[in-house]
Design a protein around this motif. Structure first.
Motif, mmCIF file in Angstrom:
data_model
loop_
_atom_site.group_PDB
_atom_site.id
_atom_site.type_symbol
_atom_site.label_atom_id
_atom_site.label_comp_id
_atom_site.label_asym_id
_atom_site.label_seq_id
_atom_site.Cartn_x
_atom_site.Cartn_y
_atom_site.Cartn_z
ATOM 1 N N VAL A 170 -67.463 71.873 -68.169
ATOM 2 C CA VAL A 170 -66.551 70.732 -68.052
ATOM 3 C C VAL A 170 -67.094 69.440 -67.945
ATOM 4 O O VAL A 170 -67.730 69.129 -66.855
ATOM 5 N N THR A 171 -66.961 68.477 -68.906
ATOM 6 C CA THR A 171 -67.507 67.305 -68.514
ATOM 7 C C THR A 171 -66.329 66.052 -68.701
ATOM 8 O O THR A 171 -66.620 64.681 -68.302
ATOM 9 N N LYS A 234 -72.499 61.990 -61.791
ATOM 10 C CA LYS A 234 -72.800 61.639 -63.136
ATOM 11 C C LYS A 234 -71.774 60.946 -63.966
ATOM 12 O O LYS A 234 -71.805 61.027 -64.827
ATOM 13 N N LEU A 235 -71.032 60.269 -63.113
ATOM 14 C CA LEU A 235 -69.693 59.596 -63.725
ATOM 15 C C LEU A 235 -70.213 58.378 -64.712
ATOM 16 O O LEU A 235 -71.000 57.552 -64.198
ATOM 17 N N LYS A 236 -69.654 58.411 -65.863
ATOM 18 C CA LYS A 236 -69.823 57.376 -66.948
ATOM 19 C C LYS A 236 -68.624 56.528 -67.073
ATOM 20 O O LYS A 236 -68.503 55.337 -67.392
ATOM 21 N N ASP A 237 -67.303 57.180 -66.930
ATOM 22 C CA ASP A 237 -66.148 56.624 -67.126
ATOM 23 C C ASP A 237 -65.213 56.979 -66.294
ATOM 24 O O ASP A 237 -64.828 58.239 -65.929
ATOM 25 N N THR A 256 -75.318 55.107 -63.600
ATOM 26 C CA THR A 256 -74.819 56.090 -64.917
ATOM 27 C C THR A 256 -73.470 55.241 -65.214
ATOM 28 O O THR A 256 -72.855 55.393 -66.439
ATOM 29 N N LEU A 257 -72.661 54.647 -64.381
ATOM 30 C CA LEU A 257 -71.238 54.272 -64.711
ATOM 31 C C LEU A 257 -71.432 53.051 -65.705
ATOM 32 O O LEU A 257 -72.051 52.169 -65.626
ATOM 33 N N ARG A 258 -70.547 53.185 -66.943
ATOM 34 C CA ARG A 258 -70.338 52.372 -67.744
ATOM 35 C C ARG A 258 -68.842 51.681 -68.048
ATOM 36 O O ARG A 258 -68.801 50.708 -68.465
#
Length: 613
Positions: A170-171, A234-237, A256-258
């Motif tokens: 799950v991502t 690993k959160l990006k969003d 990694t956060l965008r």
């Protein structure tokens, strides 16, 4: 006689090509209702198509009911006790435990699911069904290939099922419910059990890169989601509610956060905790702040160069301070700027005004008519019927001053408008493509102001200025300014602006603006523009000429504007303008068809004469 067997072209033996075909069907946003039928037909067409098409058919599952409907014919549906059956779909209930063969069939479909939306409102399932699925006769995951979870079931007793869905593959996790704290009389309150399950998700799903969490998870006044977010690496969003200082510092240093959507804490204790170049990797901010000063303080701490800054305020910016927020953004290369007032936390209402002499009627929110000068720009918009003032008060000559803020007072010292000077700092962003502003102030712009602004935004495709609050005073932007804007911003697709129609007299014989037109825009927002009943045809002819693909006109359609005098009248007039635009569009299409037919007939006649000779 047997018909010859036609063999399938070997090109369709390539599994990757079949997968691309199924993906194209899945992404068809025009024929949404036919996507499932098309994939089912492909699955029955050939053995080569079957597995790929079935995988695509079950890849996106909306609700759990489709999994259960295929199991047995003795499933029952009961109307919900809280609502009459005709008001709500019937709820699916399992009349008995599932058999081993039924579990196997369910798992064979569940393993194909990659994206799950837990509840479909049109096909609700009973709590007992969720509990049954939470206890399958196996130690293996029920959805082993699941990639994203969209949890929209607000019943607390079902939330434990999310652990059966979660896993290392799950991502994406989105929990889209309203949580009410324990002790409330509302049924969907969360207690320690549900909050503990939420805390465990980062350890069950360690590879999540996109997360959306409830905005009101508090324990003893402290944002509970902060602990959850800090456990993911690993959160990006991120889309969440209020964060405490610990979470802000943790996220500020994540490489990694965008994208980050959150609510700034009311306390300023977090300010000193942030590093000077915080959030240097974030490209997209969506920020909810209590006031403008907190927002500016946070922006000053942002490092890097975000491309999008969408900001929402709970309180209206003080007069003359709007430009300060745009100035604070000046060191970024922004492509998207949004500044909006949260109307839910800032409802309109009457302001209390105490005149020098006592009023002859017992209504503190009413003022004597002498306090509102007839020449004041907002005077035509004030009338007592807007707020249901008693007839006896109206008979005494009472007038009402609507507010959300004191800027609605008729005094020249408190009345404030947003002008080109307030928006001037935005002209430093030559890459802006989207501008969305809505504050509780009147808007004062003319043709020259608009032209001087949009000259700096050649890539502008979205422009909205007070589409909810309205401009409130007569716009100074005429058709000349609108034509100049279209010429300077050829990529414009969405436009919300107030238009002055006073100059329209009759339909001109020549095209205005030397043929300037915009074929991308289909819905035009004219906010609180006024139009005389005798000018609807002229205005419609102009709009249909510069917007040949125009299908809808939105005007006076917000709750705030609909309370103003004559709002219904102007709304109906603009609807009439839109109907005329559609009529003109059909006439032009008909003329083009006739012209093509005439040209075809003339061409055919000329060819006939040529052959005869």
């Amino acid at each position: 006689m047997d018909l010859p067997c036609r063999r399938m072209h070997r090109l369709f033996l390539i599994q990757e090509l079949i997968a691309l075909i199924c993906e194209h069907v899945q992404n068809d946003n025009i024929n949404v209702g036919a996507r499932g039928k098309t994939l089912a037909s492909l699955a029955r067409t050939s053995k080569n198509f079957h597995d790929v098409a079935i995988n695509a058919l079950w890849s996106n599952l909306n609700g759990l009911a489709p999994l259960l409907n295929m199991l047995a014919s003795d499933l029952t549906y009961t109307p919900q006790a809280s609502l009459p059956g005709w008001m709500h779909p019937r709820t699916l209930v399992l009349p008995r435990p599932l058999k081993k063969a039924e579990w196997d069939k369910l798992r064979s479909r569940a393993r194909r699911v990659k994206h799950l939306r837990v509840t479909d409102p049109s096909q609700p399932v009973h709590v007992s069904v969720i509990r049954t699925l939470s206890n399958p006769p196996t130690t293996s995951p029920l959805f082993p290939n699941l990639r994203s979870i969209f949890w929209n079931d607000d019943r607390p007793e079902t939330f434990s099922f999310i652990r059966m869905l979660s896993g290392p593959r799950v991502t994406s996790v989105s929990i889209n419910i309203e949580i009410h704290p324990t002790g409330n009389s509302i049924d969907n309150r969360w207690d320690t059990t549900e909050l503990s399950i939420l805390t465990s998700l980062p350890y069950i799903c360690p590879n999540v890169t996109q997360v959306s969490l409830p905005t009101n998870t508090f324990v003893n006044g402290v944002p509970f989601i902060s602990e959850v977010l800090c456990a993911w690496s690993k959160l990006k969003d991120i889309n969440c509610g209020a964060l405490d200082a610990t979470a802000l510092v943790h996220l500020a240093e994540q490489p990694t956060l965008r994208k980050l959507a959150f609510t700034l804490p009311n306390s300023r204790a977090w300010l000193d905790s942030l590093p000077s170049w915080a959030f240097s990797s974030v490209r997209d901010f969506q920020i909810q702040a209590a006031n403008l000063s907190s927002l500016v303080a946070f922006i000053d701490r942002i490092g890097g160069s975000p491309a999008s800054m969408q900001m929402q305020l709970s309180s209206n910016p003080p007069p003359g301070t709007v430009s300060s927020i745009f100035t604070a953004l000046g060191r970024f290369q922004l492509q998207d700027v949004s500044l909006r007032l949260d109307n839910r936390s800032h409802p309109p209402g009457p302001v209390v005004v105490t005149p020098n002499a006592p009023t002859p009627f017992p209504f503190p929110y009413l003022v004597h008519p002498n306090l509102i000068h007839p020449g004041h720009p907002l005077a035509p918009y004030y009338h007592p019927q807007m707020f249901g003032i008693p007839p006896q008060a109206i008979a005494n000559g009472a007038h009402i001053v609507p507010q959300p803020t004191a800027t609605h007072l008729p005094s020249s010292s408190t009345f404030h408008t947003l002008t080109s000077r307030d928006l001037a700092p935005l002209t430093f962003f030559d890459s802006l493509g989207r501008i969305d502003i809505n504050v509780d102030y009147a808007i004062s712009l003319n043709d020259d102001d608009l032209k001087s602004l949009v000259t700096s935004w050649p890539h502008l495709y979205y422009f909205s200025l007070n589409n909810v609050s309205g401009w409130r005073i007569k716009s100074g932007v005429t058709h000349i300014g609108l034509l100049a804007m279209l010429e300077l911003c050829p990529d414009l697709q969405t436009l919300y602006i107030a238009l002055n129609t006073d100059a329209f007299r009759e339909v001109p014989s020549d095209r205005p603006g030397e043929g300037v037109e915009n074929r991308s825009l289909q819905t035009l927002g004219l906010i609180d523009s006024t139009v005389d009943s005798g000018k609807t045809v002229v205005v419609a002819a102009f709009l249909s000429d510069i917007f040949p693909n125009l299908t809808d006109i939105a005007a006076w359609d917000s709750a705030t504007m609909s309370q103003r005098p004559n709002a219904v009248v102007y709304s109906e007039r603009w609807k009439h303008v839109c109907e005329i635009v559609q009529g003109i569009k059909k006439v032009r299409q008909q003329e083009r068809r006739w012209q093509q037919l005439d040209e075809g007939q003339r061409l055919g006649h000329s060819e006939g004469l040529y052959l005869q000779n």
